[in-house]
Write an enzyme that holds these catalytic residues in place. Structure first.
Site, PDB file in Angstrom:
ATOM      1  N   SER A  31      30.202  49.769  37.087  1.00  0.00           N
ATOM      2  CA  SER A  31      29.910  50.840  36.250  1.00  0.00           C
ATOM      3  C   SER A  31      28.905  50.675  35.215  1.00  0.00           C
ATOM      4  O   SER A  31      28.501  51.698  34.532  1.00  0.00           O
ATOM      5  CB  SER A  31      31.227  51.241  35.522  1.00  0.00           C
ATOM      6  OG  SER A  31      31.798  50.004  34.576  1.00  0.00           O
TER       7      SER A  31
ATOM      8  N   LYS B 197      25.724  48.533  27.038  1.00  0.00           N
ATOM      9  CA  LYS B 197      26.553  49.577  27.895  1.00  0.00           C
ATOM     10  C   LYS B 197      26.855  50.570  26.828  1.00  0.00           C
ATOM     11  O   LYS B 197      27.635  50.407  25.801  1.00  0.00           O
ATOM     12  CB  LYS B 197      27.541  48.964  28.668  1.00  0.00           C
ATOM     13  CG  LYS B 197      28.194  49.841  29.782  1.00  0.00           C
ATOM     14  CD  LYS B 197      29.118  48.935  30.437  1.00  0.00           C
ATOM     15  CE  LYS B 197      29.824  49.968  31.370  1.00  0.00           C
ATOM     16  NZ  LYS B 197      30.810  49.143  32.498  1.00  0.00           N
TER      17      LYS B 197
ATOM     18  N   SER C 199      32.151  45.329  37.514  1.00  0.00           N
ATOM     19  CA  SER C 199      31.350  46.472  36.929  1.00  0.00           C
ATOM     20  C   SER C 199      30.109  45.690  36.150  1.00  0.00           C
ATOM     21  O   SER C 199      29.026  46.421  35.637  1.00  0.00           O
ATOM     22  CB  SER C 199      32.084  47.343  35.819  1.00  0.00           C
ATOM     23  OG  SER C 199      32.709  48.305  36.538  1.00  0.00           O
TER      24      SER C 199
END
EC number: 3.5.99.5
Length: 462
Positions: free
Chosen positions: A156, A79, A180
């Site tokens: 996210s 990420k 997330s």
């Protein structure tokens, strides 16, 4: 077996037997990326050339009989909040953060010491502040399960689950502050683990919430999660990977409140069918209201802790960015600036009390099961304004946020498809630092109901 369904352990074994080279594995990932990335948009930065060079180095070492760890030679997406040396960190914003953010934190360092291969940085919601996966600066990744409409992938960690479905990575690093990891894992048919705060270090990761941020992983199966957890978790060093827990006699709690409110009927049916399979296999299923959910979620609805902590972080480090934030992020940051320090401290105290009180239920049950996300992934066109985005975002995180607010660990695993043919996740919640036990329970469930690719089939990919 279809090579696409080989587990992490099987890939690792083939690499060590030299039946598979790391270069060939990375080349396959790169081919998947080249074919599907223009449509799916999983990555902010693809690092294919360096990944191939790293794979060649891995092959040289393996040919010499050197083994640096379980993740050696395996392709990993990261990420775009994590520092990875040589790769810019954008954190979903419109410009790269200072170069110092590229330094590897402890978790990426563990991965690199084992010569796991970072193939690229996946998209995130700006500063990780959102549960649907949207990004106004770089585009919202497309949920691979929606071939005809652009549905969101969850956030996210927006590109993380997409990278696994794409086949460009076999393991994805994400973060989880209110869901997330679990929301995108659920929405893309993957497995995702939210660790307890403090279990895995968050240094070297751009922060959203100093109180609630956790590092986590997404994998294709629970079997892969057990393998990755054993490889990355320092508390488990020297211990075997989590083993399946027998379903027979397992004490399963199913909360009857909060998690089922205003839920898509097809999602409720898929989760209930999984619960019934457990009961038929001898699990002791008990249903009861989970205390303190509404009180905790009311705090979350009003910004929780994360909104104030992000506002303070941006004010201290990146004040020039606030006006350039994605509007769906900026409005909540601006609103949080009005929360007083007294109110912030009150919220922390209330959440600690709620989490401790609710955790007493684990004296009587081994695990809590709920739907992971109560709604099907919305179409991007249907959440194009702050007014339409806000309720959909809140609903996406409603079920996952509770374990964050309570300080528990949790994971999601796929159990079926909803009426829109989108994946449905089953959420497992356990007490703090019970990750290995929780993964063992999930392994037992997976052995009973099947792995994701068998349950869901394959999405219609280009």
């Amino acid at each position: 077996m279809n090579a696409a369904h080989l587990s992490l352990a099987e890939h690792a074994a083939r690499l060590r037997r030299r039946e598979l080279t790391a270069v060939a594995l990375i080349d396959t990932c790169a081919q998947h990326h080249a074919r599907m990335e223009p449509r799916l948009n999983a990555y902010k930065t693809w690092d294919g050339a360096r990944a191939r060079s790293a794979a060649a180095a891995v092959d040289t070492l393996l040919d010499q009989g050197q083994d640096l760890g379980p993740l050696m030679g395996l392709p990993v997406s990261v990420k775009d909040l994590y520092g990875v040396p040589g790769l810019p960190v954008f954190a979903g914003s419109d410009e790269a953060l200072p170069e110092a953010w590229q330094a590897a934190g402890p978790l990426v360092a563990r991965l690199q010491r084992q010569l796991g291969i970072v193939v690229g940085k996946t998209h995130t919601v700006e500063f990780a502040f959102g549960g649907l996966g949207v990004n106004a600066h770089w585009g919202t990744p497309r949920n691979p399960w929606s071939p005809h409409e652009h549905r969101v992938p969850g956030g996210s960690s927006a590109g993380a689950g997409v990278s696994l479905v794409q086949g460009s990575a076999l393991l994805a690093l994400g973060t989880d502050t209110a869901g997330s990891v679990r929301v995108p894992a659920s929405m893309t048919g993957q497995v995702g683990l939210k660790t307890t705060v403090g279990r895995w270090p968050v240094e070297g990761i751009v922060p959203l919430s100093s109180s609630l941020d956790t590092a986590g992983v997404l994998t294709r199966t629970v079997e892969d999660l057990a393998y990755a957890f054993a490889a990355l978790d320092t508390e488990s060093q020297g211990l075997p990977a989590p083993a399946p827990v027998r379903v027979q006699g397992l004490r399963v709690g199913v909360p009857t409140n909060h998690f089922w409110d205003d839920i898509d009927p097809s999602i409720a049916a898929a989760v209930e069918a999984a619960v019934q399979r457990l009961a038929q296999a001898g699990a002791q299923v008990v249903r009861f209201p989970l205390p303190h959910c509404e009180e905790a979620f009311d705090i979350f609805r009003r910004g929780g802790l994360a909104a104030s902590e992000l506002a303070a972080y941006l004010d201290q480090h990146f004040p020039h960015k606030v006006e350039r934030l994605d509007p769906v992020v900026r409005d909540r940051v601006r609103w949080a600036e009005q929360v007083s320090s007294v109110e912030y401290l009150r919220r922390k105290a209330v959440l600690q009390r709620c989490g401790a009180g609710a955790a007493r239920l684990f004296d009587d049950v081994d695990v809590l099961l709920t739907p992971t996300v109560p709604a099907s992934p919305p179409r991007l066109a249907d959440i194009g304004t702050v007014e339409t985005y806000a309720p959909a975002n809140m609903k996406a995180m409603r079920n996952t946020a509770i374990s964050n607010l309570f300080g528990w660990c949790a994971l999601t695993m796929p159990v079926g498809l909803d009426a829109n043919r989108m994946p449905v996740g089953l959420q497992l919640m356990g007490p703090p630092r019970a990750e290995a036990r929780l993964i063992g329970i999930a392994l037992g469930i997976e052995a009973l109901i099947g792995q994701g690719h068998a349950l869901l089939g394959a999405p219609d990919l280009p």
